[in-house]
Write a protein that holds these residues in place. Structure first.
Motif, PDB file in Angstrom:
ATOM      1  N   ARG A   1      61.207  69.756 106.258  1.00  0.00           N
ATOM      2  CA  ARG A   1      60.004  69.938 105.445  1.00  0.00           C
ATOM      3  C   ARG A   1      60.272  70.903 104.302  1.00  0.00           C
ATOM      4  O   ARG A   1      59.841  70.675 103.155  1.00  0.00           O
ATOM      5  N   ALA A   2      61.008  71.986 104.581  1.00  0.00           N
ATOM      6  CA  ALA A   2      61.322  72.956 103.529  1.00  0.00           C
ATOM      7  C   ALA A   2      62.153  72.329 102.425  1.00  0.00           C
ATOM      8  O   ALA A   2      61.946  72.605 101.233  1.00  0.00           O
ATOM      9  N   ILE A   3      63.086  71.461 102.811  1.00  0.00           N
ATOM     10  CA  ILE A   3      63.932  70.806 101.808  1.00  0.00           C
ATOM     11  C   ILE A   3      63.124  69.809 100.993  1.00  0.00           C
ATOM     12  O   ILE A   3      63.191  69.786  99.751  1.00  0.00           O
TER      13      ILE A   3
ATOM     14  N   GLY B   1      63.847  82.087  86.106  1.00  0.00           N
ATOM     15  CA  GLY B   1      63.997  82.783  87.380  1.00  0.00           C
ATOM     16  C   GLY B   1      63.491  81.980  88.551  1.00  0.00           C
ATOM     17  O   GLY B   1      64.116  81.948  89.617  1.00  0.00           O
ATOM     18  N   GLN B   2      62.347  81.288  88.374  1.00  0.00           N
ATOM     19  CA  GLN B   2      61.771  80.524  89.474  1.00  0.00           C
ATOM     20  C   GLN B   2      62.673  79.361  89.866  1.00  0.00           C
ATOM     21  O   GLN B   2      62.890  79.098  91.053  1.00  0.00           O
ATOM     22  N   LEU B   3      63.228  78.659  88.868  1.00  0.00           N
ATOM     23  CA  LEU B   3      64.100  77.536  89.170  1.00  0.00           C
ATOM     24  C   LEU B   3      65.356  78.009  89.890  1.00  0.00           C
ATOM     25  O   LEU B   3      65.825  77.371  90.835  1.00  0.00           O
ATOM     26  N   LEU B   4      65.898  79.146  89.460  1.00  0.00           N
ATOM     27  CA  LEU B   4      67.086  79.677  90.128  1.00  0.00           C
ATOM     28  C   LEU B   4      66.776  79.988  91.584  1.00  0.00           C
ATOM     29  O   LEU B   4      67.572  79.708  92.480  1.00  0.00           O
TER      30      LEU B   4
ATOM     31  N   TYR C   1      65.054  70.157  94.990  1.00  0.00           N
ATOM     32  CA  TYR C   1      65.423  68.952  95.720  1.00  0.00           C
ATOM     33  C   TYR C   1      64.697  67.735  95.165  1.00  0.00           C
ATOM     34  O   TYR C   1      65.286  66.651  95.026  1.00  0.00           O
ATOM     35  N   GLN C   2      63.425  67.884  94.835  1.00  0.00           N
ATOM     36  CA  GLN C   2      62.658  66.757  94.318  1.00  0.00           C
ATOM     37  C   GLN C   2      63.241  66.246  93.006  1.00  0.00           C
ATOM     38  O   GLN C   2      63.301  65.034  92.763  1.00  0.00           O
ATOM     39  N   SER C   3      63.711  67.168  92.168  1.00  0.00           N
ATOM     40  CA  SER C   3      64.362  66.755  90.921  1.00  0.00           C
ATOM     41  C   SER C   3      65.719  66.111  91.203  1.00  0.00           C
ATOM     42  O   SER C   3      66.081  65.099  90.603  1.00  0.00           O
TER      43      SER C   3
ATOM     44  N   GLN D   1      68.449  78.335  94.967  1.00  0.00           N
ATOM     45  CA  GLN D   1      69.010  79.141  96.058  1.00  0.00           C
ATOM     46  C   GLN D   1      68.363  78.784  97.386  1.00  0.00           C
ATOM     47  O   GLN D   1      69.033  78.686  98.413  1.00  0.00           O
ATOM     48  N   THR D   2      67.057  78.568  97.377  1.00  0.00           N
ATOM     49  CA  THR D   2      66.355  78.183  98.602  1.00  0.00           C
ATOM     50  C   THR D   2      66.835  76.822  99.092  1.00  0.00           C
ATOM     51  O   THR D   2      67.063  76.602 100.291  1.00  0.00           O
ATOM     52  N   PHE D   3      66.994  75.893  98.157  1.00  0.00           N
ATOM     53  CA  PHE D   3      67.487  74.554  98.502  1.00  0.00           C
ATOM     54  C   PHE D   3      68.884  74.631  99.112  1.00  0.00           C
ATOM     55  O   PHE D   3      69.169  74.019 100.141  1.00  0.00           O
ATOM     56  N   VAL D   4      69.769  75.393  98.472  1.00  0.00           N
ATOM     57  CA  VAL D   4      71.143  75.508  98.958  1.00  0.00           C
ATOM     58  C   VAL D   4      71.175  76.129 100.349  1.00  0.00           C
ATOM     59  O   VAL D   4      71.919  75.693 101.225  1.00  0.00           O
ATOM     60  N   ALA D   5      70.344  77.144 100.554  1.00  0.00           N
ATOM     61  CA  ALA D   5      70.310  77.788 101.869  1.00  0.00           C
ATOM     62  C   ALA D   5      69.844  76.808 102.941  1.00  0.00           C
ATOM     63  O   ALA D   5      70.392  76.762 104.043  1.00  0.00           O
TER      64      ALA D   5
END
Length: 459
Positions: free
Chosen positions: A120-122, A223-226, A128-130, A230-234
């Protein structure tokens, strides 16, 4: 062999299409080629023919066009195989068709390889959506994933894949390596570092070690996209190895003996240049090439009459007609002499439309209409033009035949250049149909032409 002979040279191997699709060891057929050469139609025709010869077939199209669905009588294709009605299943075969939905395929991978909370987080992550909707190479990578899924399920005797145009189809081969390199690259490892180190220490590591890079990325990405990246990669950390593993497995599947690549091309210079490039690339990648489908090849029922002879005969007929015209031509009859005669059929039919001012069908300019000053322009033009003679018609047909034979000769020269460069590649020629293919009957006609031996005619 004359310049107008359009059959394949005896030295050029012929592609045995029926033997290919009937062989139970053939499990995947990949149709590739440049845009507009008929890959989608060829893939669909192969699917119909294989199903009606007893195989359980699914056709997977990656082409965003909807031609495949229309030709099979399906209102819409999506990421789920749909059974095609109207196929003759008496031999025990079936035909299904589907169109790649790359985002849905990516979602299925996430859902299948992550627990519910992480999935769900991903899926909700903006980056991820992009990535899943349009990142370069995602479509081709997901095509590989979907092909791997279909083959692993073992529900199909034969999978026919319709690829994008050839340069993109090369991406079909390159995408797993490219996306794998991206996921294993330095950029991703740097973005994963904070999550691995954890908390403030992780951010300190990132800020100290890559301060200039992150500052630049923050300016370029925001900053938000970065933070989204990072959240996606984690969240994806545990899945990265799986992407590479599955991609490598599918790549090996394409190299396996059960796979056959068909390069589809039109008998045109640019299309065959692309075909030659693809043949060479497949050989370099050790991919099993079955042969070349030369599509929309023109033919003639009078190929023994060369263009030169046809033009000479047309010229002779034209000169003969010109010599005899002053003596033999009959003067054109006046079609309006008896226009107002009650006994004239033409006159009686026209008199019903006469107006007091004498104008008949003026706006339509129809034959036989009159104006106050005489016949209409259309009637005058017809009266001044004598009917074409049989000699004139024959001369016109001979010139059309000469043009067709010149097209045939040009197509043969183009094809022969390809076969000279690649004499080992089997070839089959598909004669051009008079109209577009839009139903199963048209696909069957293409299938019949795919297996028609050189020099033979359809029954």
């Amino acid at each position: 062999m004359t310049s107008d002979d359009t059959t394949l040279d005896a030295s050029a191997p012929w592609l045995e299409v029926d033997a290919l699709i009937d062989d139970p060891r053939t499990r995947i057929v990949v149709c590739c080629g440049s845009g507009g050469v008929g890959k989608t139609t060829t893939a669909a025709a192969l699917g119909v023919r294989a199903a009606e010869r007893g195989r359980k077939v699914v056709v997977l199209t990656i082409d965003p066009a909807r031609r495949l669905a229309q030709s099979m009588g399906i209102s819409e294709l999506d990421n789920v195989p749909r059974r095609v009605k109207g196929v003759d299943e008496t031999a025990g075969g079936e035909l299904h068709a589907m169109m790649l939905d790359m985002k849905r395929t990516f979602d299925e991978i996430v859902e299948g390889h992550a627990d519910a909370e992480r999935a769900r987080a991903i899926l909700e992550n903006p980056f991820y959506q992009s990535l899943s909707a349009g990142f370069a190479g995602t479509q081709e990578y997901m095509a590989m994933e979907k092909l791997g899924q279909l083959r692993a399920g073992d529900d199909w005797d034969l999978i026919v894949v319709d690829t994008p145009p050839s340069r993109s189809a090369l991406d079909f081969l390159d995408a797993p390596k490219r996306l794998g390199s991206f996921l294993d690259g330095k950029f991703i490892r740097v973005l994963m570092a904070p999550a691995k180190v954890g908390g403030r220490a992780g951010m300190k590591f990132l800020n100290v070690g890559m301060s200039m890079m992150t500052g630049t990325l923050s300016k370029l990405m925001g900053g938000q996209l970065l933070r989204d990246v990072q959240t996606f990669v984690a969240a994806m950390d545990t899945m990265f190895g799986g992407f590479r593993t599955r991609a490598d497995a599918t790549y090996r599947l394409l190299q396996a003996p059960g796979t056959a690549f068909l390069v589809v091309a039109a008998p045109e210079r640019d299309a065959l240049r692309e075909a030659a490039y693809f043949v060479e690339r497949l050989a370099a990648e050790q991919m099993p090439l079955a042969g070349l489908v030369l599509n929309r090849v023109h033919g003639s029922g009078a190929a023994q009459l060369s263009a030169e002879r046809a033009l000479a005969a047309a010229e002779a007929l034209t000169e003969d007609f010109a010599d005899r015209a002053p003596e033999d031509a009959e003067p054109p009859q006046e079609p309006y002499d008896d226009l107002n005669s009650p006994s004239s059929e033409a006159g009686s039919s026209s008199a019903e439309n006469l107006e007091p001012d004498g104008i008949v069908d003026l706006a339509g300019g129809k034959t036989g209409s009159r104006t106050p000053g005489g016949s209409s322009p259309a009637a005058a033009e017809q009266a001044a033009s004598p009917p074409a003679s049989a000699a004139q018609l024959a001369a016109g047909l001979l010139r059309l035949h000469a043009e067709r034979m010149q097209v045939l000769a040009r197509e043969r020269r183009t094809r022969d250049r390809f076969t000279a460069l690649h004499p080992e590649v089997p070839v089959t020629e598909v004669g051009a149909l008079p109209g577009d293919v839009h139903d199963l009957a048209g696909l069957r006609a293409i299938g019949d032409r795919l297996v028609l031996r050189p020099g033979k005619t359809e029954a």
